[in-house]
Design an enzyme around this catalytic site. Structure first.
Site, PDB file in Angstrom:
ATOM      1  N   ASP A 400      -1.002   2.767   5.143  1.00 32.48           N
ATOM      2  CA  ASP A 400      -2.309   3.419   4.943  1.00 32.48           C
ATOM      3  C   ASP A 400      -3.223   2.634   4.012  1.00 32.48           C
ATOM      4  O   ASP A 400      -4.434   2.600   4.223  1.00 32.48           O
ATOM      5  CB  ASP A 400      -2.124   4.817   4.335  1.00 32.48           C
ATOM      6  CG  ASP A 400      -1.338   5.739   5.234  1.00 32.48           C
ATOM      7  OD1 ASP A 400      -1.264   5.444   6.443  1.00 32.48           O
ATOM      8  OD2 ASP A 400      -0.805   6.732   4.735  1.00 32.48           O
TER       9      ASP A 400
HETATM   10  P1  NAP Z   1       2.676   4.301   3.785  1.00 26.39           P
HETATM   11  O1  NAP Z   1       1.315   4.412   4.330  1.00 26.39           O
HETATM   12  O2  NAP Z   1       3.465   5.549   3.640  1.00 26.39           O
HETATM   13  O3  NAP Z   1       3.461   3.280   4.732  1.00 26.39           O
HETATM   14  C1  NAP Z   1       4.744   2.865   4.439  1.00 26.39           C
HETATM   15  C2  NAP Z   1       5.218   1.994   5.599  1.00 26.39           C
HETATM   16  O4  NAP Z   1       6.429   1.404   5.168  1.00 26.39           O
HETATM   17  C3  NAP Z   1       5.522   2.757   6.873  1.00 26.39           C
HETATM   18  O5  NAP Z   1       4.574   2.476   7.865  1.00 26.39           O
HETATM   19  C4  NAP Z   1       6.939   2.296   7.281  1.00 26.39           C
HETATM   20  O6  NAP Z   1       6.898   1.767   8.607  1.00 26.39           O
HETATM   21  C5  NAP Z   1       7.269   1.201   6.279  1.00 26.39           C
HETATM   22  N1  NAP Z   1       8.637   1.285   5.774  1.00 26.39           N
HETATM   23  C6  NAP Z   1       9.341   2.381   5.434  1.00 26.39           C
HETATM   24  N2  NAP Z   1      10.574   2.051   5.023  1.00 26.39           N
HETATM   25  C7  NAP Z   1      10.639   0.692   5.080  1.00 26.39           C
HETATM   26  C8  NAP Z   1      11.649  -0.250   4.772  1.00 26.39           C
HETATM   27  N3  NAP Z   1      12.864   0.129   4.324  1.00 26.39           N
HETATM   28  N4  NAP Z   1      11.382  -1.558   4.952  1.00 26.39           N
HETATM   29  C9  NAP Z   1      10.173  -1.961   5.435  1.00 26.39           C
HETATM   30  N5  NAP Z   1       9.182  -1.103   5.737  1.00 26.39           N
HETATM   31  C10 NAP Z   1       9.407   0.202   5.559  1.00 26.39           C
HETATM   32  O7  NAP Z   1       2.702   3.566   2.377  1.00 26.39           O
HETATM   33  P2  NAP Z   1       1.522   2.950   1.512  1.00 26.39           P
HETATM   34  O8  NAP Z   1       0.719   2.001   2.314  1.00 26.39           O
HETATM   35  O9  NAP Z   1       2.180   2.497   0.262  1.00 26.39           O
HETATM   36  O10 NAP Z   1       0.574   4.176   1.246  1.00 26.39           O
HETATM   37  C11 NAP Z   1       0.928   5.228   0.420  1.00 26.39           C
HETATM   38  C12 NAP Z   1       0.482   6.525   1.031  1.00 26.39           C
HETATM   39  O11 NAP Z   1       1.032   7.605   0.253  1.00 26.39           O
HETATM   40  C13 NAP Z   1      -1.019   6.712   1.020  1.00 26.39           C
HETATM   41  O12 NAP Z   1      -1.447   7.357   2.197  1.00 26.39           O
HETATM   42  C14 NAP Z   1      -1.249   7.597  -0.174  1.00 26.39           C
HETATM   43  O13 NAP Z   1      -2.422   8.368  -0.091  1.00 26.39           O
HETATM   44  C15 NAP Z   1      -0.015   8.457  -0.140  1.00 26.39           C
HETATM   45  N6  NAP Z   1       0.287   9.067  -1.448  1.00 26.39           N
HETATM   46  C16 NAP Z   1       0.406   8.279  -2.537  1.00 26.39           C
HETATM   47  C17 NAP Z   1       0.555   8.875  -3.771  1.00 26.39           C
HETATM   48  C18 NAP Z   1       0.617   8.040  -5.009  1.00 26.39           C
HETATM   49  O14 NAP Z   1       0.331   8.565  -6.080  1.00 26.39           O
HETATM   50  N7  NAP Z   1       0.999   6.791  -4.923  1.00 26.39           N
HETATM   51  C19 NAP Z   1       0.669  10.249  -3.898  1.00 26.39           C
HETATM   52  C20 NAP Z   1       0.605  11.015  -2.728  1.00 26.39           C
HETATM   53  C21 NAP Z   1       0.414  10.404  -1.529  1.00 26.39           C
HETATM   54  P3  NAP Z   1       8.252   1.640   9.464  1.00 26.39           P
HETATM   55  O15 NAP Z   1       8.793   3.017   9.575  1.00 26.39           O
HETATM   56  O16 NAP Z   1       7.832   1.041  10.754  1.00 26.39           O
HETATM   57  O17 NAP Z   1       9.163   0.732   8.697  1.00 26.39           O
END
Ligand code: NAP
Length: 473
Positions: A400
């Site tokens: 994301d």
């Molecule tokens: P993300 O959008 O959740 O994407 C994570 C990606 O990692 C997934 O597409 C997944 O694809 C891949 N993945 C999962 N396990 C893996 C592994 N073992 N090895 C390699 N790839 C792996 O993560 P992000 O880009 O870090 O974004 C964070 C999201 O969380 C945002 O939407 C944000 O708003 C939300 N959020 C964050 C917080 C905060 O405070 N940080 C709080 C609440 C919500 P595959 O399954 O294809 O591997």
């Protein structure tokens, strides 16, 4: 000053110094470089406040208090020692719930000690009573709400948003019941005693905590925890007012303010209103928009050996860590890759999105744990202008936070969320296991772009292979 006056002044002095240490510690927590010492400074403050409390004139039951401290400290210490970085949010939630429970029980105790003398809302003790009621309500909501959040993140309760008919109406009825019980506690007649009203008030507030958090998806729990954190701070502060304890007022206010600020920052970084988080939208799989649109397009694969050549001969590489890197615990391997590339003369930087991962500061802490130098971790605003000069952007388990739809597609649920401009780099390498979506549950056009190549696999395994190939160059 007599000796007795001097001894009586010690607790107040301890509270004052403790409060200053809390403020100083909190200030140091604002940077990863000083956070460790900040935590220690605040802990010393807490120790001082505890020590001062022991010297209060009407203190007794020392044996029980020490027993309670031992019972609380041992599991707390063991849990903190053993917790994995990915399990940090649930641990914070559990500790936060304990803070709420403390505020609840202290306020209840204050009430029970004072209630026989309480003669109604016109009583001059209102200034003492009102904060106590607030302490019970906020403490209860925070206690059970945090336990549910912990259960969701730990997999003990379904991560999916649980919904049932009339949900909001039930919560409104509960809130009205709380108000009625609070009013009743001050004006109850002979049929209902004030203490009965207080017990009803606490039970309703405990129930409200559960019912308010159950319908929220597991992925939104970090924001919920942050809201509950401010609730606990507020509970502690008002309990401090009831007990006329300066240290509690200051510590509670600091926690409440920090929790509120964090909530605002997280909501801004996700471009979602707090109402949307609390009353549900994407997250937790419940209402996520299906991954559509690009699913029939192809993603072009690349091998670890090819990535090694591309990155090993680049001038500038930007690494974008995401949730997948944290889950795979690949922080040490990414640091190794950085060092290998730097030895070859490549400039390497990390792009850190404020909500990359599942809790604020997740990536900074994770990479700091792997000894990545702080100056290499650049915030979104700092690194975004640099992507155009980057030969390669390596996205590891992030989705994301690099989705260009946030900039370009007004129909996207993440439209408006500030993102890392990985798509502006000359080449983009994405390391992820397959075609899984991220937290928002939507497809990412970046993965299908002409400059993008996919290195499929678990982040740890893929980085191991990549590092081996870079070493062999
Ligand atoms: P993300 O959008 O959740 O994407 C994570 C990606 O990692 C997934 O597409 C997944 O694809 C891949 N993945 C999962 N396990 C893996 C592994 N073992 N090895 C390699 N790839 C792996 O993560 P992000 O880009 O870090 O974004 C964070 C999201 O969380 C945002 O939407 C944000 O708003 C939300 N959020 C964050 C917080 C905060 O405070 N940080 C709080 C609440 C919500 P595959 O399954 O294809 O591997």
């Amino acid at each position: 000053m007599t000796k007795d006056q001097f001894i009586a002044a010690i607790p107040e002095a301890a509270y004052l110094i403790a409060s200053l240490l809390f403020i100083f510690g909190l200030k140091r927590l604002s940077s990863p470089r000083t956070a460790r010492s900040g935590n220690l400074v605040a802990a010393v403050g807490m120790g001082l406040a505890l020590g001062g409390t022991f010297l209060l004139p009407d203190m007794g039951n020392f044996g029980w208090i020490i027993l309670a401290i031992v019972i609380g400290s041992i599991p707390g210490w063991l849990l903190a020692k053993r917790v994995k970085m990915t399990a940090m949010p649930q641990m914070v939630s559990l500790f936060n719930g304990m803070g709420g429970a403390c505020a609840l029980f202290i306020s209840l105790d204050e009430w029970l000690k004072g209630s026989p003398h309480f003669t109604g809302l016109s009583d001059t003790r209102l200034a003492h009573t009102f904060p106590m009621l607030l302490g019970i309500v906020f403490g209860s909501i925070s206690f059970t709400g945090s336990l549910v959040a912990f259960g969701k993140l730990q997999g003990l309760v379904s991560e999916k948003p649980l919904r049932w008919p009339g949900q909001k109406i039930i919560n409104i009825v509960l809130a009205m019941g709380i108000l009625a019980a609070a009013g009743g506690s001050g004006s109850a007649g002979p049929q209902v005693s004030p203490t009965t009203c207080i017990v009803v008030l606490a039970v309703l507030a405990l129930l409200l905590g559960v019912l308010q958090v159950l319908p929220i998806g597991g992925a939104d729990m970090p924001v919920v925890i942050s809201v509950l954190n401010s609730c606990t701070g507020l509970a502690a502060a008002v309990t401090g007012f009831a007990m006329q304890n300066m240290s509690m007022i200051i510590a509670g206010t600091l926690v409440g303010a920090a929790g509120s600020l964090l909530t605002v920052l997280m909501c801004k970084a996700m471009n979602r209103s707090l109402a949307k988080v609390i009353f549900g939208s994407f997250g937790g799989g419940g209402q996520a928009q299906a991954a559509t649109g690009s699913s029939d397009k192809t993603q072009r694969e690349i091998t670890a050996a090819e990535v090694a050549i591309m990155a090993g001969y680049a001038r500038k590489v930007i690494i974008i860590p995401g949730y997948g890197l944290a889950v795979a615990q690949a922080q040490h391997l990414v640091h190794e890759l950085e060092e290998l590339l730097e030895k070859r003369g490549v400039e390497v930087k990390y792009a850190i999105h404020p909500v990359a991962g599942r809790m604020p500061g997740h990536m900074n802490v994770l990479l700091a744990e792997a000894d990545v130098p702080y100056p290499k971790l650049l915030d979104m605003e700092e690194i975004n202008p640099e992507f155009e000069q980057a030969d390669v952007a390596i996205v590891i388990g992030a989705n994301d936070v690099v989705n260009p739809a946030a900039r370009t597609d007004p129909g996207s649920p993440i439209y408006g969320m500030p993102i890392l401009n990985a798509d502006k780099a000359k080449n983009i390498i994405v390391i992820k296991r397959g075609r899984g979506t991220g937290f928002a549950g939507i497809e990412n056009g970046l993965f299908f772009g002409p400059k993008t190549r996919m290195l499929f696999g678990d982040a740890k395994k893929a980085l191991q292979e990549l590092n081996t190939e870079v070493k062999a160059l």
